[in-house]
Design a protein around this motif. Structure first.
Motif, mmCIF file in Angstrom:
data_model
loop_
_atom_site.group_PDB
_atom_site.id
_atom_site.type_symbol
_atom_site.label_atom_id
_atom_site.label_comp_id
_atom_site.label_asym_id
_atom_site.label_seq_id
_atom_site.Cartn_x
_atom_site.Cartn_y
_atom_site.Cartn_z
ATOM 1 N N LEU A 36 -37.645 10.429 16.519
ATOM 2 C CA LEU A 36 -38.180 9.119 16.900
ATOM 3 C C LEU A 36 -37.427 8.531 18.089
ATOM 4 C CD1 LEU A 36 -38.835 7.484 13.401
ATOM 5 C CD2 LEU A 36 -40.547 8.326 15.014
ATOM 6 N N ARG A 37 -36.118 8.675 18.068
ATOM 7 C CA ARG A 37 -35.323 8.133 19.178
ATOM 8 C C ARG A 37 -35.628 8.873 20.490
ATOM 9 N NH1 ARG A 37 -30.927 6.309 21.604
ATOM 10 N NH2 ARG A 37 -30.178 4.263 20.914
ATOM 11 N N GLY A 38 -35.736 10.187 20.403
ATOM 12 C CA GLY A 38 -36.056 10.978 21.593
ATOM 13 C C GLY A 38 -37.451 10.681 22.113
ATOM 14 N N LYS A 39 -38.392 10.512 21.200
ATOM 15 C CA LYS A 39 -39.766 10.247 21.609
ATOM 16 C C LYS A 39 -39.881 8.898 22.314
ATOM 17 C CE LYS A 39 -44.551 10.282 19.966
ATOM 18 N NZ LYS A 39 -45.458 10.623 18.861
ATOM 19 N N ALA B 66 -42.091 16.947 17.303
ATOM 20 C CA ALA B 66 -40.814 16.980 18.019
ATOM 21 C C ALA B 66 -40.815 18.105 19.051
ATOM 22 C CB ALA B 66 -39.656 17.155 17.032
ATOM 23 N N TRP B 67 -41.381 19.261 18.690
ATOM 24 C CA TRP B 67 -41.526 20.373 19.647
ATOM 25 C C TRP B 67 -42.394 19.950 20.829
ATOM 26 C CZ3 TRP B 67 -38.631 24.542 19.763
ATOM 27 C CH2 TRP B 67 -38.072 25.039 18.585
ATOM 28 N N LEU B 68 -43.487 19.238 20.513
ATOM 29 C CA LEU B 68 -44.398 18.768 21.566
ATOM 30 C C LEU B 68 -43.650 17.864 22.539
ATOM 31 C CD1 LEU B 68 -47.316 18.453 22.671
ATOM 32 C CD2 LEU B 68 -47.576 16.509 21.108
ATOM 33 N N CYS B 69 -42.911 16.888 21.992
ATOM 34 C CA CYS B 69 -42.166 15.947 22.839
ATOM 35 C C CYS B 69 -41.070 16.657 23.625
ATOM 36 C CB CYS B 69 -41.567 14.828 21.994
ATOM 37 S SG CYS B 69 -42.787 13.755 21.224
ATOM 38 N N LEU B 70 -40.402 17.628 22.991
ATOM 39 C CA LEU B 70 -39.344 18.374 23.671
ATOM 40 C C LEU B 70 -39.913 19.162 24.849
ATOM 41 C CD1 LEU B 70 -36.428 19.344 23.887
ATOM 42 C CD2 LEU B 70 -36.965 21.131 22.194
ATOM 43 N N GLY B 71 -41.048 19.824 24.632
ATOM 44 C CA GLY B 71 -41.682 20.566 25.724
ATOM 45 C C GLY B 71 -42.058 19.661 26.875
ATOM 46 N N ASN B 72 -42.575 18.472 26.562
ATOM 47 C CA ASN B 72 -42.946 17.517 27.606
ATOM 48 C C ASN B 72 -41.717 17.051 28.382
ATOM 49 O OD1 ASN B 72 -45.712 17.491 27.122
ATOM 50 N ND2 ASN B 72 -45.533 15.966 25.500
ATOM 51 N N ALA C 14 -33.243 11.767 26.109
ATOM 52 C CA ALA C 14 -34.431 12.059 25.302
ATOM 53 C C ALA C 14 -34.453 13.530 24.906
ATOM 54 C CB ALA C 14 -35.689 11.704 26.098
ATOM 55 N N GLU C 15 -34.176 14.412 25.872
ATOM 56 C CA GLU C 15 -34.165 15.854 25.579
ATOM 57 C C GLU C 15 -33.099 16.191 24.538
ATOM 58 O OE1 GLU C 15 -33.391 20.229 27.623
ATOM 59 O OE2 GLU C 15 -33.413 18.443 28.912
ATOM 60 N N GLN C 16 -31.945 15.554 24.629
ATOM 61 C CA GLN C 16 -30.854 15.839 23.692
ATOM 62 C C GLN C 16 -31.243 15.471 22.261
ATOM 63 O OE1 GLN C 16 -27.779 13.544 25.626
ATOM 64 N NE2 GLN C 16 -26.936 15.336 26.690
ATOM 65 N N HIS C 17 -31.846 14.307 22.093
ATOM 66 C CA HIS C 17 -32.271 13.878 20.756
ATOM 67 C C HIS C 17 -33.353 14.818 20.198
ATOM 68 C CE1 HIS C 17 -30.039 10.186 20.129
ATOM 69 N NE2 HIS C 17 -30.323 9.782 21.355
ATOM 70 N N LEU C 18 -34.308 15.184 21.041
ATOM 71 C CA LEU C 18 -35.421 16.032 20.593
ATOM 72 C C LEU C 18 -34.933 17.442 20.268
ATOM 73 C CD1 LEU C 18 -38.037 14.709 23.163
ATOM 74 C CD2 LEU C 18 -38.133 14.390 20.683
ATOM 75 N N SER C 19 -33.965 17.936 21.022
ATOM 76 C CA SER C 19 -33.391 19.257 20.740
ATOM 77 C C SER C 19 -32.710 19.261 19.369
ATOM 78 C CB SER C 19 -32.376 19.639 21.823
ATOM 79 O OG SER C 19 -33.010 19.822 23.063
ATOM 80 N N LYS C 20 -32.000 18.174 19.075
ATOM 81 C CA LYS C 20 -31.352 18.057 17.762
ATOM 82 C C LYS C 20 -32.400 18.035 16.652
ATOM 83 C CE LYS C 20 -27.279 15.507 19.391
ATOM 84 N NZ LYS C 20 -26.598 14.187 19.381
ATOM 85 N N ALA C 21 -33.500 17.324 16.908
ATOM 86 C CA ALA C 21 -34.550 17.183 15.890
ATOM 87 C C ALA C 21 -35.129 18.537 15.492
ATOM 88 C CB ALA C 21 -35.652 16.264 16.403
#
Length: 424
Positions: A77-80, A109-115, A92-99
């Protein structure tokens, strides 16, 4: 009594996660539906809403976000929220990678990380991210993003056509997962429209496929707030020379998002139509028309095409037919394609000719053209109380054109560049 208190505490804990998720979704709804005239107003609103969302997420007690499943959601949620802006943010990438490390099954989370990685410019890693997510579970949103990313990678690539076919394949895969999802249909329309440009063949079938996909997208109520759908559908109608539909579509897009150049597109079409109307009406009195007609020469055709004049053409594609005409005017307008000409046949019938995929120096005023298998249509419509009525011939492929009896070569043909805007 203790069990009631425990239940109450559990409900409060669940409530704050529900609120955090809803606030994040509302933030993205603003991104996708709020289109002020000034882009800075949108950024300011996103900043305000993202600050509130982060404050809510960070207010989740530490003990509620330390367990791996909840920790993954917290990081996601924080990364998104941080990734809602157009520019790349490392945090944002760091939070999503952790997720995704904490919970590899968290598809969004994968979708947001790829974006996020895409925004950084690392297209290969973004593609790997989407493919890794798909290996865990088929997902329509990720398939659509992968499809769009492949169109982006295709820009300037040697294997453009191959990448666009991959894009179309993944777009169709997304539709098989949910045939009523408007965004998946919209994405397929974009892929087919891109294919029209990159193949170099200017195949009208690709435009028809794109138009059908956009029409299916419009059936989804959620897509009615998407100005790009109306804009892209209008673009297809412009290339199909459905002028009235194109004008209506661009006008609708401009009403939904004033920052688009849709109003300018309306004016371009109106200016073109007015110019064609003026040239066709003025041409009937042109003194040089008679001299042009008298200078027609016979052309030997290597194919078994039947010669015809405009009055013998049927509406639509005229197979095994060759239409001969003299170029009276080259019509300059604001778009690179198609090329427009005013042409007359041996019966002194004047018509508009649109040509795709040729350089603008191949056909000149005074040239004699032989048009193989011409697509014929009579236009008769009104726009803003102005009526337009004219006969039109269209040719999509350079092999359909002979100039002064000579075939056009592949070196005289052109293809177009493509654009794949990044929108999550």
């Amino acid at each position: 009594m203790a069990s009631i208190m425990n239940q109450s505490i559990q409900e409060e804990e669940e409530d704050i996660w529900i609120k955090a998720t809803k606030t994040t979704n509302d933030l993205y709804n603003t991104r996708d539906t709020y289109f002020p005239l000034n882009l800075e107003d949108k950024i300011a609103r996103l900043q305000h809403e993202s600050d509130l969302a982060l404050k809510l997420i960070d207010s989740i007690p530490l003990e509620q976000r330390t367990q791996p499943p909840k920790r993954a959601v917290f990081e996601y949620l924080r990364g998104k929220v941080l990734d809602v802006f157009p520019e790349y943010k490392k945090e944002a990438e760091q939070h999503l990678s952790k997720a995704v490390k904490l919970n590899p099954s968290l598809v969004d989370a994968w979708l947001c990380l790829g974006n996020s990685i895409w925004k950084k410019g690392d297209l290969v890693s973004a593609k790997n991210c989407f493919n890794l997510a798909l290996s865990k579970c088929p997902n329509k949103k990720i398939l659509c993003q992968l499809s769009m990313l492949e169109r982006k990678i295709a820009q300037g690539a040697e294997n453009q056509a191959e990448l666009i076919e991959e894009s179309i394949h993944h777009a169709k895969e997304a539709i098989t997962l949910d045939v009523k999802d408007g965004n998946s249909w919209y994405n397929l329309g974009n892929a087919c429209l891109t294919s029209f440009f990159v193949t170099g063949s200017w195949d009208q079938n690709k435009l028809q496929q794109a138009l059908k996909a956009y029409q299916n997208a419009e059936k989804d109520e959620k897509m009615k707030s998407n100005p790009d759908l109306y804009y892209n559908c209008a673009t297809v109608n412009r290339y199909l020379e459905n002028y009235e539909r194109a004008l209506s579509g661009f006008e609708a897009a401009a009403a939904k998002d004033p920052s688009l150049n849709a109003t300018e597109e309306v004016q371009k079409i109106v200016t073109l139509l007015s110019k064609l109307d003026s040239l066709l009406k003025g041409n009937a009195r042109a003194k040089r028309l008679a001299s042009l007609i008298s200078s027609f020469t016979d052309v030997n055709l290597s194919t078994a095409h039947k010669r015809a004049t405009v009055d013998l053409l049927s509406d639509g594609l005229n197979k095994a037919v060759a239409l001969v005409g003299k170029v009276i005017f080259f019509v300059k307008h604001d778009n690179a394609i198609p090329l427009y000409y005013v042409v007359c046949d041996p019966n002194q019938t004047c018509f508009v000719l649109s040509v795709y995929g040729l350089r603008d120096d191949v056909i000149k005023e005074g040239d004699q053209l032989t048009l193989l298998e011409p697509y014929f249509h009579t236009f008769n419509f009104s726009w803003k109380e102005k009526s337009y009525m004219f006969q039109s011939v269209r040719v999509d492929f350079f092999k359909q054109v002979l100039v002064n009896g000579k075939a056009v070569t592949a070196q005289q043909a052109v293809s177009s560049s493509i654009h794949a805007q990044h929108k999550a």
